[in-house]
Scaffold this active site. Structure first.
Site, PDB file in Angstrom:
ATOM      1  N   ASP A  29      23.348  -7.385  -9.316  1.00 28.18           N
ATOM      2  CA  ASP A  29      22.168  -7.712 -10.134  1.00 28.18           C
ATOM      3  C   ASP A  29      21.823  -6.486 -10.968  1.00 28.18           C
ATOM      4  O   ASP A  29      21.388  -5.462 -10.432  1.00 28.18           O
ATOM      5  CB  ASP A  29      20.999  -8.097  -9.224  1.00 28.18           C
ATOM      6  CG  ASP A  29      19.762  -8.533 -10.006  1.00 28.18           C
ATOM      7  OD1 ASP A  29      19.794  -8.477 -11.244  1.00 28.18           O
ATOM      8  OD2 ASP A  29      18.764  -8.913  -9.366  1.00 28.18           O
ATOM      9  N   ASP A 124      23.151 -11.023 -16.429  1.00 28.66           N
ATOM     10  CA  ASP A 124      22.958  -9.804 -15.650  1.00 28.66           C
ATOM     11  C   ASP A 124      23.192 -10.006 -14.154  1.00 28.66           C
ATOM     12  O   ASP A 124      22.777  -9.174 -13.345  1.00 28.66           O
ATOM     13  CB  ASP A 124      21.551  -9.230 -15.885  1.00 28.66           C
ATOM     14  CG  ASP A 124      20.446 -10.181 -15.467  1.00 28.66           C
ATOM     15  OD1 ASP A 124      20.742 -11.360 -15.193  1.00 28.66           O
ATOM     16  OD2 ASP A 124      19.278  -9.745 -15.406  1.00 28.66           O
ATOM     17  N   GLU A 125      23.874 -11.084 -13.778  1.00 31.76           N
ATOM     18  CA  GLU A 125      24.161 -11.336 -12.367  1.00 31.76           C
ATOM     19  C   GLU A 125      25.570 -11.880 -12.207  1.00 31.76           C
ATOM     20  O   GLU A 125      26.008 -12.713 -12.999  1.00 31.76           O
ATOM     21  CB  GLU A 125      23.187 -12.359 -11.775  1.00 31.76           C
ATOM     22  CG  GLU A 125      21.754 -11.890 -11.669  1.00 31.76           C
ATOM     23  CD  GLU A 125      20.863 -12.949 -11.030  1.00 31.76           C
ATOM     24  OE1 GLU A 125      19.936 -12.579 -10.312  1.00 31.76           O
ATOM     25  OE2 GLU A 125      21.113 -14.150 -11.260  1.00 31.76           O
TER      26      GLU A 125
END
Length: 459
Positions: A29, A124-125
């Protein structure tokens, strides 16, 4: 960290064998991703409070904030005017989708220097499945640290991530949220219960404001109360089989829905999204382009969940003078709304759904008061799972299956490399009218309440 009942944070606690813990998943993350990318691109912004916004206007909301800004209380969703009061030195930057996508690809490549990426869940993960001896605690922690070093070395030294290690992807995501920024948390099977009891209900992926309210109304106020429920009670709490799936996930099971339940599972009742238009897109062409993108995203989620839709609802909100307004938007805009829906043969491909969207668009009202759209949203409902899908009597099974295979192949590329990597021709034609400003996030957890909330960026 000497207490073996606490989550493992970077080092093995005494009493916990490095070979005992089994971690199936590593979850990455990125911390304050958009703001961190801006600080990487502009070294003069490092160490300063930065907020990324969809447009430079006090009436919009922050879509990302650096940790320096977060220290003043600024966070995602904070209205820009309020954020300026909270943090007088706040630096506002208009979001740059192309830049964030470019860095996203760099980060994926960097992570894969340490471990293969199984799935990209959003810009973003990402989740990585561990195999063999990688699943042992010492080795899993080593790989996690290698991921952090690779991101800094090959993507940007200002980019930080929090990593979670756990027996399933759901728990690995929870672990990644437990220590920010730049955290590394492992949840071994033998401490899951005690570690999860330290959390809040909202810390669970998919438990947002509405789900928390629903749980509270049924007498569940804390994680202790949730963890004490048996499997049937958890199923009743969630209103179906998804509660039983949650019960298994919270205890570390890493099984597919079919392995859990051996057949048909409860599915989402609707899939939808809405979007506030930037000032330059507040035209009919701009709204039409954004509607296509929202449909593209919703169709991907539909296929990922193995669902087919039989109805599409489209709604548009327009900027109008006060005397014509039916209501007032939270940003202060006087608005007039319109919506309509259309039923069709069960569909999940972009081509079929775009035909329905086109039919709705042609029904929109005319007149000067309907020329300045500022919000577009759509909802796909009347959903059925694959096993209950009825083939279209007016199209060949072979053609429907061919279109379905093509759409799913495109989805695999988009989920791995970003939503706009591959798109249907009908959507590509809209890019000039509605250039993407901020990357859409990918498919959420199945438990998430996905009904669009009027007035939000996305539902």
């Amino acid at each position: 960290m000497g207490n073996p009942t606490q989550p493992v944070s970077d080092l093995t606690p005494p009493g916990l064998s490095p070979q005992k813990a089994v971690f199936e998943w590593l979850f990455v993350d990125l911390n304050s991703y958009f703001a961190s990318v801006e600080q990487e691109r502009h070294p003069e912004l490092r160490g300063k409070p930065v907020a990324v916004v969809p447009m430079l206007a006090d009436t919009t909301c922050c879509i990302a904030a650096s940790y320096e800004a977060k220290a003043f209380g600024v966070k995602t969703g904070t209205q820009v005017g309020e954020a300026k009061k909270m943090c007088p030195g706040l630096i506002l930057l208009e979001g740059d989708h192309r830049l964030y996508t470019e860095y996203h690809h760099r980060i994926v490549k960097a992570v894969e220097r340490a471990v293969p990426v199984d799935s990209v869940l959003s810009i973003d993960e990402m989740a990585c499945r561990l195999i063999g001896r990688e699943r042992e605690l010492t080795n899993a922690l080593f790989i996690a640290r290698e991921v952090k070093l690779a991101i800094r070395a090959y993507a940007g030294e200002s980019l930080r991530c929090s990593i979670g290690l756990a027996p399933n992807r759901f728990l690995a995501k929870i672990a990644s949220d437990m220590e920010k920024p730049d955290g590394l948390i492992a949840l071994p099977p033998d401490i899951l219960d005690s570690a999860l009891r330290t959390l809040k209900l909202r810390d669970l992926p998919g438990v947002g404001r509405r789900m928390e309210r629903r749980l509270n109304l049924q007498g569940i106020q804390t994680m202790d109360q949730l963890m004490d429920l048996d499997r049937p009670a958890m199923g009743q709490l969630w209103g179906g089989v998804q509660g039983e799936r949650m019960w298994h996930l919270l205890r570390g099971a890493d099984l597919t829905e079919e392995q859990f339940f051996g057949g048909e599972v409860e599915h989402a009742k609707s899939v939808g999204h809405s979007h506030i238009l930037a000032p330059e897109l507040r035209t009919l062409d701009g709204a039409w382009g954004v509607a296509h993108k929202l449909l593209h995203k919703s169709a991907m989620r539909l296929r990922a969940a193995g669902l087919w839709s039989g109805r599409l609802t489209l709604y548009v909100r327009y900027v109008v003078p006060q005397n014509l307004a039916h209501s007032k938007h939270y940003s202060g805009i006087h608005q007039l709304g319109w919506s309509d829906w259309v039923r069709f043969a069960e569909a999940q491909t972009n081509a079929s759904l775009i035909r329905a969207l086109t039919e709705l668009w042609l029904r929109r009202p005319n007149g000067s008061e309907y020329e300045r759209p500022f919000q577009v949203g759509l909802v796909l409902d009347e959903l059925v799972p694959d096993q209950r899908h009825n083939f279209n009597l007016f199209e060949s099974h072979e053609e429907e299956e061919r279109q379905g295979r093509l759409a799913k192949a495109m989805d695999r590329l988009n989920q791995r490399y970003g939503l706009s990597t591959v798109a249907p021709l009908a959507m590509l034609r809209t890019r000039e009218a509605a250039p993407t400003r901020i990357a859409f996030t990918a498919i959420p957890e199945l438990f998430e309440d996905t009904t669009p909330i009027p007035g939000t960026e996305e539902g």
